[in-house]
Design an enzyme around this catalytic site. Structure first.
Site: not given
Length: 406
Positions: A350, A393, A395-397
């Site tokens: 991620n 990770g 990208r998610c944040m």
């Protein structure tokens, strides 16, 4: 940079939306972890320090960082008449259905959080019974309820800003989330993309009021003509059919949507937990999906509908066709099964691409990070002991709002 422009996953990132973890994490308890989609309770102080380090990396790389809580507060500052509407909507969507408690909570929030920034942060944090100081003699429910009972649940997943609304080229998908716990997160997107002067004219490709679930972690912009969407634990194929029709009927240049059918598993929660683009010709991938992965190609039928066909080629062949050059798939954990499973659990695949060949990663995934560096990738490592407990990770944040064109 009014509006949004995210035609790819890799071109230079100029503006990004984050949410700094707040008091919502303090309302996590062992008994509510499963309901609130957490496996453990992050230590807020350290989680905030890690998140600040993430934001600093982005700023040091020339990225403008804006915060969800600030954008929402700015909307309420610009349009004071929306405060009452927003509060009543938030209370209703928090599951408060009785007139008595709707009034109690409305008065409590309105009276105790006079600034809009304070109010927004409190709606994210949640409310427990003891905060309300109600007259318990008026209610059997109050008398028998524990004082620490959550009346309005917190939104601890909000620091994963990728999921509630996703940029697609010059438009946005305001998503209907898989879990009721997370669906309230999209309220902020509804107001921001309707009223904020920087974002109010952005075309909407999906509505939070649609029936079927879709989440931003499943949406990847391959280039201005190709979009990838995961069929996953959190995104239904019905939603992909709908968003495909909406995109093809709009002015979007997107011609093809690739639907990746990934295993229904918490470890493979979204497409971006197993598959991200990090350079013109390189992708990270979790080797565990290679066997069960099926790809479907969706195009317009020219009559307001869509046509779908299964692609039987290898993933490399499909990506090579749509990226326009031979691609390399870099396995999480370097292909070692144990390392791959361990680092996949901590979002080794991620990554957030800042520009072609430069990515932000969690420092804890040292095997995967070493493999990326050997492949010529510039790896910017961030601390992650506490943030990773939320199972997401870099990208998610992050939700990119603007990337420069190629």
């Amino acid at each position: 940079m009014a509006g949004v422009n995210v035609p790819s996953e890799i071109m230079p990132l100029k503006k990004v939306l984050l949410h700094r973890p707040g008091d919502e994490l303090l309302n996590l308890t062992p008994n509510t972890l499963e309901e609130l989609l957490f496996d453990d309770i992050p230590f807020l102080k350290v989680a905030q320090e890690e998140h600040d380090a993430f934001a600093k990396i982005l700023r040091d790389e020339g990225v403008e960082v804006v915060y969800l809580e600030d954008l929402m507060a700015e909307v309420l500052d610009l349009y004071p008449e929306l405060r009452e509407k927003f509060l009543k909507q938030w209370i209703f969507e928090a599951g408060i259905r009785t007139d008595r408690y709707q009034k109690i909570i409305y008065d409590y929030l309105n009276d105790n959080y006079p600034t809009n920034k304070e109010l927004v942060l409190k709606t994210m944090a949640g409310i427990n019974l003891q905060e309300l100081h109600t007259d318990k003699s008026n209610s059997l429910v109050d008398l028998v309820s524990d004082a620490s009972k959550l009346v309005c649940a917190p939104m601890p997943n909000l620091y994963f800003t990728r999921d509630p609304f996703a940029m697609i080229g010059n438009g946005v998908s305001i998503n209907r989330m898989y879990s009721e716990t997370r669906n309230r997160e999209t309220i902020y997107g509804e107001y921001i993309f309707k009223y904020h002067p920087d974002l109010q004219d952005v075309p909407e490709y999906y509505s939070r009021y649609n029936t079927f679930h879709i989440e931003g972690g499943d949406i990847l912009n391959i280039n201005d003509k190709v979009l990838a969407i995961g069929i996953s634990q959190r995104t239904e194929p019905d939603a992909i059919d709908q968003i495909a029709k909406n995109i093809f009927e709009s002015d979007s240049p997107i011609e093809t949507i690739l639907a990746f059918n990934i295993p229904n598993s918490r470890a493979f929660m979204h497409l971006d937990t197993v598959f991200t683009q990090i350079d013109y010709d390189k992708f990270t991938i979790h080797p565990g999906i290679m066997g069960p992965l099926t790809v479907f190609e969706i195009k317009s039928d020219g009559k307001g509908g869509i046509k779908v066909r299964e692609r039987n080629e290898t993933l490399e062949e499909i990506l090579t066709e749509y990226v326009g050059r031979p691609v390399t798939l870099i396995p999480c954990g370097g292909g070692d099964r144990i390392a791959a499973e361990r680092e996949q659990w901590n979002d080794g695949s991620n990554t957030l691409c800042i520009r072609p060949g430069t990515v932000v990663v969690y420092e804890r995934n040292d095997v995967t990070n070493a493999v990326l560096e050997e492949a010529g990738i510039n790896v910017l490592q961030m601390p992650s002991a506490e943030l990773s407990r939320g199972r997401g990770g870099p990208r998610c944040m992050s939700m990119p709002l603007w990337r420069d064109a190629e």
